[in-house]
Motif scaffolding. Structure first.
Motif, short mmCIF file in Angstrom:
data_model
loop_
_atom_site.label_atom_id
_atom_site.label_comp_id
_atom_site.label_asym_id
_atom_site.label_seq_id
_atom_site.Cartn_x
_atom_site.Cartn_y
_atom_site.Cartn_z
N TYR A 110 0.84 -1.21 0.00
CA TYR A 110 0.00 0.00 0.00
C TYR A 110 0.87 1.26 0.00
O TYR A 110 0.60 2.21 -0.75
CB TYR A 110 -0.92 -0.03 1.22
N MET A 111 1.92 1.26 0.82
CA MET A 111 2.79 2.44 0.90
C MET A 111 3.50 2.68 -0.43
O MET A 111 3.56 3.83 -0.92
CB MET A 111 3.81 2.25 2.02
N SER A 115 0.25 5.01 -1.30
CA SER A 115 0.41 6.15 -0.39
C SER A 115 1.53 7.10 -0.83
O SER A 115 1.32 8.30 -0.97
CB SER A 115 0.68 5.64 1.04
N LYS A 119 -0.19 10.35 -2.02
CA LYS A 119 -0.60 11.08 -0.83
C LYS A 119 0.54 11.95 -0.31
O LYS A 119 1.65 11.47 -0.12
CB LYS A 119 -1.06 10.12 0.27
N TRP A 122 1.94 10.74 3.29
CA TRP A 122 2.33 9.33 3.40
C TRP A 122 3.17 9.06 4.63
O TRP A 122 3.10 7.98 5.23
CB TRP A 122 3.07 8.87 2.14
N ASP A 125 0.99 8.19 7.45
CA ASP A 125 0.51 6.81 7.35
C ASP A 125 1.54 5.85 7.94
O ASP A 125 1.21 4.94 8.70
CB ASP A 125 0.27 6.43 5.89
N LEU A 172 -7.27 5.15 8.03
CA LEU A 172 -6.12 4.58 7.33
C LEU A 172 -6.36 3.11 7.02
O LEU A 172 -6.11 2.65 5.89
CB LEU A 172 -4.85 4.75 8.16
#
Length: 398
Positions: A110-111, A115, A119, A122, A125, A172
């Protein structure tokens, strides 16, 4: 069949430990094939024991209790039994189970795939994962994470006194699982159905009578990186994530400006630096080619979580119910106290409002700088730190 019991938490917790070198096996009366094996060291492990058509019985290990809950074990046992009934090889079923992603695996994907590329926040997160999710969920298989697991995390953070943070963590998690569904890594979002905490809009900022204690406590903070991070957060009013990742290449000490390439609003921002902020940065300016103003030992390279230092500062000052984000509100409040217009305050804090966007676009940095300098002077006067030179005394170094 011997040792047939109803798998409940109370019953499993009370099971006797077998003698050294021996192992007891218990069978769940509610789910066919589900077993719990207890070793002489007290380890309790769920497994599925099924006879294959025209073959010998097979045992497939599911996970350890209590990391795997009874409900999760029963659900997995039913799924595996269904696979075997369809003629699938139990060895392949087991390999598939082992190959299933853990939450840490999913979050890493996901990162990197969502993200970081999409984003601006990030880093937040990543920090939330390390603080609130890595320990309870990191090693869990995705199929074992259910609504109850998420609700427990949300409830725990809430009970610790961080209701808004609990909502951010929940959001999240929903984003992670929602993304995972779109890319085919999981089939459902266990966050759906969990209610968020009610949040009241905060109006907290440092009051005049709190400022002397606050600055005195800052002077006693042994960690210079934390101390300077808090001071720059207060004197610039910039968002937490932007200050944490502040880079030397974006700062012009000559022009007294800090250019943030991208903010939460999706736009760049030029922050006017007061003389006090300039002095702190000059004292921090390294002789080498450092990248970040507030370096850290983690992979990001900069300070990630100042929570412990912030707690020390507040405890020494005897100040409660104050968050780091309230420093941003503090600057805006003191700007208002010293006569700044809402447009000036919005411009300096990079607030995004459809009603005032046109006004902000016409403002240059000079009135914003004047307002920040006036507010900073008023705060320092209230704190008993009336001259710029005294900021160096707060810092306690050069």
């Amino acid at each position: 069949m011997e040792n047939r019991i109803n798998f409940t938490k109370a019953v499993i917790d009370a099971l006797p430990i077998p003698e050294s070198g021996k192992r007891n096996t218990y069978h769940d009366i509610k789910t066919s094939g589900l077993q719990l094996r207890v070793t002489s060291t007290g380890v309790k492990t769920f497994s599925v024991y099924r006879r294959i058509k025209h073959g010998d019985p097979e045992r497939i290990t599911l996970g350890r209790y209590p990391d795997m809950t009874i409900e999760q074990a029963r659900r997995e046992a039913v799924r595996i039994a269904s696979d075997i009934a369809e003629g699938k090889n139990p060895a392949e079923v087991k390999r598939g189970h082992k190959a299933e992603l853990t939450f840490s695996d999913l979050f890493g994907d996901y990162m990197e795939r969502h993200s970081k590329p999409k984003k601006k926040t990030w880093a937040e997160d990543q920090a939330q994962f390390r603080l609130y999710l890595e320990k309870p969920l990191g090693n869990k298989k995705l199929s074992t994470i259910d609504r109850k697991s998420i609700a427990h995390i949300h409830s725990s953070i809430t009970k610790a006194g961080y209701a808004p943070t609990a909502n951010r963590v929940k959001a999240l998690l929903s984003s992670v699982f929602g993304w995972a569904i779109t890319v085919g890594l999981c089939e459902s979002n266990p966050v759906i159905g969990i209610k968020s905490n009610k949040e009241n809009q905060r109006d907290r900022f440092l009051q005049s009578d709190e400022l002397p204690r606050f600055f005195e406590s800052l002077a006693g903070e042994p960690n210079s990186t934390i101390r300077d991070y808090i001071l720059i957060s207060l004197l610039t009013g910039a968002r937490r994530s932007n200050v944490l990742s502040m880079r030397w290449q974006d700062i012009s000490l000559e022009r007294a400006e800090w250019r943030i390439p991208m903010t939460k609003n999706g736009t760049p921002q030029t922050v006017a630096l007061s003389p006090e902020a300039i002095e702190i940065l000059q004292n921090r300016k390294p002789s080498d080619d450092a990248v970040f103003v507030f370096p850290g030992s983690g992979r990001a390279g900069h300070l990630m979580e100042p929570k412990k230092g912030w707690k020390r500062i507040l405890e020494r000052a005897g100040i409660g119910n104050l968050r780091i984000h309230d420093l941003r509100r503090t600057l805006g409040s003191w700007q208002a106290k010293t006569g700044a217009s809402l447009a000036i305050i919005g411009k300096s804090l990079n607030h995004k409002s459809q009603n005032t966007t046109a006004i902000y676009a016409r403002l240059d940095l000079d009135p914003v700088r004047d307002s920040i300098n006036k507010a900073t002077g008023a705060m320092l006067a209230a704190a008993g730190v009336k001259q710029s030179a005294n900021v160096a005394k707060i810092k306690g170094t050069k």
